[in-house]
Design a protein around this motif. Sequence first.
Motif, short mmCIF file in Angstrom:
data_model
loop_
_atom_site.label_atom_id
_atom_site.label_comp_id
_atom_site.label_asym_id
_atom_site.label_seq_id
_atom_site.Cartn_x
_atom_site.Cartn_y
_atom_site.Cartn_z
N LEU A 272 0.66 -1.16 -0.04
CA LEU A 272 -0.11 -0.16 -0.01
C LEU A 272 0.89 1.16 0.13
CD1 LEU A 272 -3.03 1.31 0.09
CD2 LEU A 272 -2.53 1.09 2.51
N ALA A 273 2.05 1.17 0.71
CA ALA A 273 2.85 2.62 0.85
C ALA A 273 3.40 2.58 -0.71
CB ALA A 273 3.84 2.28 1.94
N ALA A 274 3.80 1.52 -1.05
CA ALA A 274 4.57 1.65 -2.46
C ALA A 274 3.44 2.14 -3.51
CB ALA A 274 5.02 0.11 -3.19
N THR A 275 2.21 1.67 -3.39
CA THR A 275 1.02 2.32 -4.22
C THR A 275 0.71 3.74 -3.99
OG1 THR A 275 -0.13 0.24 -4.10
CG2 THR A 275 -1.18 1.94 -4.85
N MET A 276 0.85 4.06 -2.84
CA MET A 276 0.63 5.46 -2.55
C MET A 276 1.85 6.36 -2.90
SD MET A 276 -2.63 5.98 -1.46
CE MET A 276 -2.76 4.59 -2.92
N GLY B 190 3.62 5.66 -5.52
CA GLY B 190 3.61 5.99 -7.11
C GLY B 190 2.52 7.03 -7.49
N LEU B 191 1.33 6.90 -6.47
CA LEU B 191 0.18 7.70 -6.90
C LEU B 191 0.80 9.39 -6.55
CD1 LEU B 191 -2.71 8.64 -7.15
CD2 LEU B 191 -2.82 8.12 -4.84
N GLY B 192 1.50 9.45 -5.44
CA GLY B 192 1.79 10.89 -4.94
C GLY B 192 3.14 11.73 -5.92
N ILE B 193 3.97 10.74 -6.04
CA ILE B 193 5.17 11.25 -6.96
C ILE B 193 4.72 11.42 -8.31
CG2 ILE B 193 7.70 11.01 -7.41
CD1 ILE B 193 7.09 11.66 -4.54
N GLY B 194 3.87 10.50 -8.94
CA GLY B 194 3.54 10.28 -10.40
C GLY B 194 2.56 11.75 -10.57
N GLY C 107 6.52 7.38 -10.84
CA GLY C 107 5.73 6.55 -9.79
C GLY C 107 6.50 5.24 -9.70
N GLY C 108 6.90 4.57 -10.58
CA GLY C 108 7.37 3.43 -10.48
C GLY C 108 8.71 3.31 -9.72
N GLY C 109 9.53 4.35 -9.91
CA GLY C 109 10.76 4.67 -9.11
C GLY C 109 10.65 4.85 -7.75
N ALA C 110 9.60 5.97 -7.56
CA ALA C 110 9.37 6.07 -5.97
C ALA C 110 8.73 5.03 -5.09
CB ALA C 110 8.13 6.94 -6.11
N ALA C 111 7.98 3.85 -5.89
CA ALA C 111 7.53 2.71 -5.13
C ALA C 111 8.52 1.93 -4.86
CB ALA C 111 6.49 2.09 -6.06
N VAL C 112 9.68 1.88 -5.75
CA VAL C 112 10.72 0.89 -5.50
C VAL C 112 11.81 1.55 -4.37
CG1 VAL C 112 13.14 -0.06 -6.64
CG2 VAL C 112 11.01 0.00 -7.79
N GLY D 132 12.13 -2.39 3.74
CA GLY D 132 12.68 -3.76 3.66
C GLY D 132 11.85 -4.79 3.03
N ASP D 133 11.04 -4.17 2.11
CA ASP D 133 10.24 -5.35 1.50
C ASP D 133 11.12 -5.90 0.16
OD1 ASP D 133 8.28 -7.01 0.36
OD2 ASP D 133 7.21 -5.30 -0.32
N PRO D 134 11.38 -7.16 0.12
CA PRO D 134 12.20 -7.66 -1.28
C PRO D 134 11.54 -7.81 -2.40
CG PRO D 134 11.11 -9.31 0.14
CD PRO D 134 11.07 -8.01 1.11
N MET D 135 10.36 -7.55 -2.48
CA MET D 135 9.48 -7.67 -3.71
C MET D 135 9.41 -6.31 -4.19
SD MET D 135 6.07 -10.00 -2.60
CE MET D 135 5.64 -8.87 -1.13
N THR D 136 10.42 -5.88 -4.85
CA THR D 136 10.65 -4.82 -5.69
C THR D 136 9.98 -4.72 -6.87
OG1 THR D 136 12.56 -5.41 -6.50
CG2 THR D 136 12.76 -4.10 -4.20
N GLY D 137 9.84 -5.86 -7.41
CA GLY D 137 9.31 -5.72 -9.11
C GLY D 137 7.74 -5.61 -8.56
N SER D 138 7.02 -6.12 -7.71
CA SER D 138 5.51 -6.10 -7.61
C SER D 138 5.46 -4.57 -6.95
CB SER D 138 5.17 -7.01 -6.45
OG SER D 138 5.25 -8.47 -6.90
N ALA D 139 6.44 -3.90 -6.26
CA ALA D 139 6.27 -2.58 -5.91
C ALA D 139 6.43 -1.79 -7.14
CB ALA D 139 7.53 -2.46 -4.87
N ALA D 140 7.39 -1.87 -8.12
CA ALA D 140 7.36 -0.95 -9.13
C ALA D 140 5.90 -1.18 -10.10
CB ALA D 140 8.48 -1.49 -10.11
#
Length: 286
Positions: free
Chosen positions: A177-181, A183-187, A211-216, A223-231
């Motif tokens: 959720l933090a990664a999604t937000m 992307g929303l805000g920085i995008g 957005g993708g870069g901010a989510a990563v 500390g979330d290893p799922m950077t691909g999903s976050a992107a």
Amino acid sequence: MSDVPEQAPNNPAVPLTRRERRAHAQTAKPALPRRALLPRPLSIAATLAFAALVALTGYASPQFVALAVALAGLVLAWGWPLLLSLPSPRGTSGVLAIGTLLMTGTALLTRSDPYLQWMPAALAVSVIVAFLHQLMRRDGRPRLTESVAATTSGLAIISAGIALAPIPHVLAGEHALAATMAGLGIGALADPCVSIRRLRKWALFIAMVLGGGAAVVVSLLAGDPMTGSAALLGLLAAAISHAARRVLAPLPATAMPRAQLAVAAASSLLVGVVAYVVVTSPWFAT
């Protein structure tokens, strides 16, 4: 019979030279009104504020996320009739507010999976209330179809946002959720690119990259290893919200602050259902 020379027909197959294309682009009328190309700082700031609020509440509890989404839904209910210049604006705002409360209530009261099982029922009741509002109008019901379509569209946008509430229940859902937000805000910071001629056609792509870069970055900091999903979440959130603001930008009412808040709320809430689908997909945790 006089011999009048025939004019050669315009052949669209003949390619124009670079100078001719440049001259044509300078003399052609813009496809969008000027107001659609103006940056709206209030919409950008409101989108950033919503993204920050939801990201922080995601680490607290899903109930707080539902309340944050409800706040955005009430803002949409307040500004949606003005944004679309709808008849009977007070009644439309009341219907959207009732729908927000009903759908938020289902998210708050459901404590077991599936967490959105009562959402269709709340949405159905809200649609019924929308039709009852049209039946109770005493103004001759002008623009009836437009009013119904706009009201139900607003309810659909609010229901999409409510889908953000159960995301923290998923494994590592608060980080998603933090990664999604993020992307929303920085995008949303890419919106001023629309007013720059050379960057206009790249604005959506720039928003997606930001957005993708901010989510990563947020995913790595958490500390979330799922950077691909976050992107992917950040990219989709930035793309959907940017596209929604671009679609609503040509409306005349977007010059008003209240309408700009409604644009920000609509573009923010729309990302909810997409984020929920991605997070609850079987491959998300892989």
